[in-house]
Scaffold this motif. Structure first.
Motif, PDB file in Angstrom:
ATOM      1  N   PRO A  27       0.828  -1.202   0.000  1.00 16.27           N
ATOM      2  CA  PRO A  27       0.000   0.000   0.000  1.00 16.27           C
ATOM      3  C   PRO A  27       0.868   1.260   0.000  1.00 16.27           C
ATOM      4  CG  PRO A  27      -0.664  -1.504   1.754  1.00 16.27           C
ATOM      5  CD  PRO A  27       0.599  -2.039   1.163  1.00 16.27           C
ATOM      6  N   SER A  28       0.271   2.367  -0.344  1.00 22.02           N
ATOM      7  CA  SER A  28       0.993   3.641  -0.373  1.00 22.02           C
ATOM      8  C   SER A  28       1.499   3.985   1.028  1.00 22.02           C
ATOM      9  CB  SER A  28       0.072   4.750  -0.865  1.00 22.02           C
ATOM     10  OG  SER A  28      -0.912   5.027   0.117  1.00 22.02           O
ATOM     11  N   ALA A  29       2.431   4.912   1.087  1.00 20.76           N
ATOM     12  CA  ALA A  29       2.978   5.336   2.376  1.00 20.76           C
ATOM     13  C   ALA A  29       1.866   5.896   3.270  1.00 20.76           C
ATOM     14  CB  ALA A  29       4.072   6.375   2.171  1.00 20.76           C
ATOM     15  N   THR A  30       0.968   6.664   2.700  1.00 19.92           N
ATOM     16  CA  THR A  30      -0.134   7.226   3.475  1.00 19.92           C
ATOM     17  C   THR A  30      -1.026   6.115   4.016  1.00 19.92           C
ATOM     18  OG1 THR A  30      -0.080   9.219   2.121  1.00 19.92           O
ATOM     19  CG2 THR A  30      -2.062   8.845   3.423  1.00 19.92           C
ATOM     20  N   ALA A  31      -1.313   5.115   3.182  1.00 22.66           N
ATOM     21  CA  ALA A  31      -2.146   3.989   3.628  1.00 22.66           C
ATOM     22  C   ALA A  31      -1.455   3.175   4.719  1.00 22.66           C
ATOM     23  CB  ALA A  31      -2.487   3.098   2.440  1.00 22.66           C
ATOM     24  N   ARG A  32      -0.116   3.209   4.748  1.00 25.87           N
ATOM     25  CA  ARG A  32       0.626   2.470   5.770  1.00 25.87           C
ATOM     26  C   ARG A  32       0.824   3.276   7.047  1.00 25.87           C
ATOM     27  NH1 ARG A  32       4.444   1.801   1.547  1.00 25.87           N
ATOM     28  NH2 ARG A  32       5.990   2.646   2.945  1.00 25.87           N
ATOM     29  N   GLY A  33       0.245   4.492   7.119  1.00 18.90           N
ATOM     30  CA  GLY A  33       0.289   5.276   8.351  1.00 18.90           C
ATOM     31  C   GLY A  33       1.296   6.408   8.375  1.00 18.90           C
ATOM     32  N   TYR A  34       1.963   6.679   7.277  1.00 14.44           N
ATOM     33  CA  TYR A  34       2.929   7.776   7.235  1.00 14.44           C
ATOM     34  C   TYR A  34       2.178   9.061   6.903  1.00 14.44           C
ATOM     35  CZ  TYR A  34       6.407   4.133   7.383  1.00 14.44           C
ATOM     36  OH  TYR A  34       7.169   3.058   7.763  1.00 14.44           O
ATOM     37  N   TRP A  38       4.300  12.365  10.524  1.00 13.63           N
ATOM     38  CA  TRP A  38       5.487  11.566  10.245  1.00 13.63           C
ATOM     39  C   TRP A  38       6.394  12.300   9.263  1.00 13.63           C
ATOM     40  CZ3 TRP A  38       8.759   8.210  11.854  1.00 13.63           C
ATOM     41  CH2 TRP A  38       9.719   7.732  10.966  1.00 13.63           C
ATOM     42  N   ARG A  39       5.813  12.879   8.222  1.00  8.41           N
ATOM     43  CA  ARG A  39       6.627  13.577   7.217  1.00  8.41           C
ATOM     44  C   ARG A  39       7.371  14.754   7.838  1.00  8.41           C
ATOM     45  NH1 ARG A  39       2.157  11.958   4.285  1.00  8.41           N
ATOM     46  NH2 ARG A  39       1.091  13.962   4.476  1.00  8.41           N
ATOM     47  N   TRP A  70       7.834   2.164  17.465  1.00 10.63           N
ATOM     48  CA  TRP A  70       6.642   1.341  17.249  1.00 10.63           C
ATOM     49  C   TRP A  70       5.911   1.074  18.551  1.00 10.63           C
ATOM     50  CZ3 TRP A  70       4.553   1.766  12.975  1.00 10.63           C
ATOM     51  CH2 TRP A  70       5.280   1.823  11.802  1.00 10.63           C
ATOM     52  N   ARG A  71       6.620   0.934  19.668  1.00  5.06           N
ATOM     53  CA  ARG A  71       5.941   0.750  20.953  1.00  5.06           C
ATOM     54  C   ARG A  71       5.086   1.981  21.270  1.00  5.06           C
ATOM     55  NH1 ARG A  71      10.536  -2.386  22.124  1.00  5.06           N
ATOM     56  NH2 ARG A  71      11.840  -0.638  22.760  1.00  5.06           N
ATOM     57  N   ARG A  72       5.662   3.156  21.046  1.00  4.55           N
ATOM     58  CA  ARG A  72       4.918   4.393  21.304  1.00  4.55           C
ATOM     59  C   ARG A  72       3.728   4.514  20.355  1.00  4.55           C
ATOM     60  NH1 ARG A  72       6.813   8.186  24.588  1.00  4.55           N
ATOM     61  NH2 ARG A  72       5.787   9.843  23.418  1.00  4.55           N
ATOM     62  N   PHE A  73       3.944   4.209  19.092  1.00  2.00           N
ATOM     63  CA  PHE A  73       2.877   4.277  18.097  1.00  2.00           C
ATOM     64  C   PHE A  73       1.730   3.349  18.481  1.00  2.00           C
ATOM     65  CE2 PHE A  73       0.904   2.613  14.215  1.00  2.00           C
ATOM     66  CZ  PHE A  73       0.490   3.791  13.610  1.00  2.00           C
ATOM     67  N   ASN A  74       2.056   2.113  18.851  1.00  2.00           N
ATOM     68  CA  ASN A  74       1.031   1.132  19.216  1.00  2.00           C
ATOM     69  C   ASN A  74       0.307   1.500  20.510  1.00  2.00           C
ATOM     70  OD1 ASN A  74       1.442  -0.444  16.946  1.00  2.00           O
ATOM     71  ND2 ASN A  74       3.030  -1.652  17.931  1.00  2.00           N
ATOM     72  N   ALA A  75       0.962   2.296  21.370  1.00  2.20           N
ATOM     73  CA  ALA A  75       0.344   2.745  22.616  1.00  2.20           C
ATOM     74  C   ALA A  75      -0.441   4.041  22.409  1.00  2.20           C
ATOM     75  CB  ALA A  75       1.413   2.941  23.686  1.00  2.20           C
TER      76      ALA A  75
END
Length: 130
Positions: A27-34, A38-39, A70-75
């Motif tokens: 998927p695109s970067a945007t679809a993957r959560g960027y 993030w930018r 990723w820990r912070r993102f998932n939290a």
């Protein structure tokens, strides 16, 4: 608007038609959560450190998530500048995936964090900005 598939020429809304779509395409970067945050963080990291912290390269710089990011993102917490590393594309691919795969799966510990250490003499020889 329909346009020709880049592989077979059949009209499609995407770059490739359904028959020609590659199964390995992601998927695109945007679809993957960027997202925009993030930018902005990525640009900030690469501006603050315009070289790869592993090899010192100045080209193809990317911002790499650490396992802590990723820990912070998932939290549900924001990713901080300290949670990312600046790497060239080659070193980023060699470092592997920091995001856990599947339930409870994690990758091996990331290489040590920190800024690549170059003496001022090496920096001027490598063209690294201070």
């Amino acid at each position: 608007m329909l346009k020709p598939c880049i592989d077979c020429g059949e009209p499609t809304e995407m770059t490739r038609c359904g028959d020609c779509k590659r199964p390995d395409s992601k998927p695109s970067a945007t679809a993957r959560g960027y997202d925009h945050r993030w930018r902005v963080l990525s640009l900030r990291a690469r501006t603050a450190q315009p070289w790869c912290e592993v090899c010192g390269a100045e080209d193809d710089l990317q911002t790499d998530h650490t396992p802590e990011a990723w820990r912070r993102f998932n939290a549900g917490k924001p990713i901080r500048l300290i949670d990312v590393r600046v790497l060239c594309g080659s070193c980023n691919r060699a470092a592997g995936r920091a995001r856990p795969r599947g339930e409870g799966a994690t990758r091996a510990e990331a290489p040590p964090l920190g800024v690549a250490e170059f003496s001022s003499e090496n920096r001027s020889q490598q063209g690294v900005r201070r």
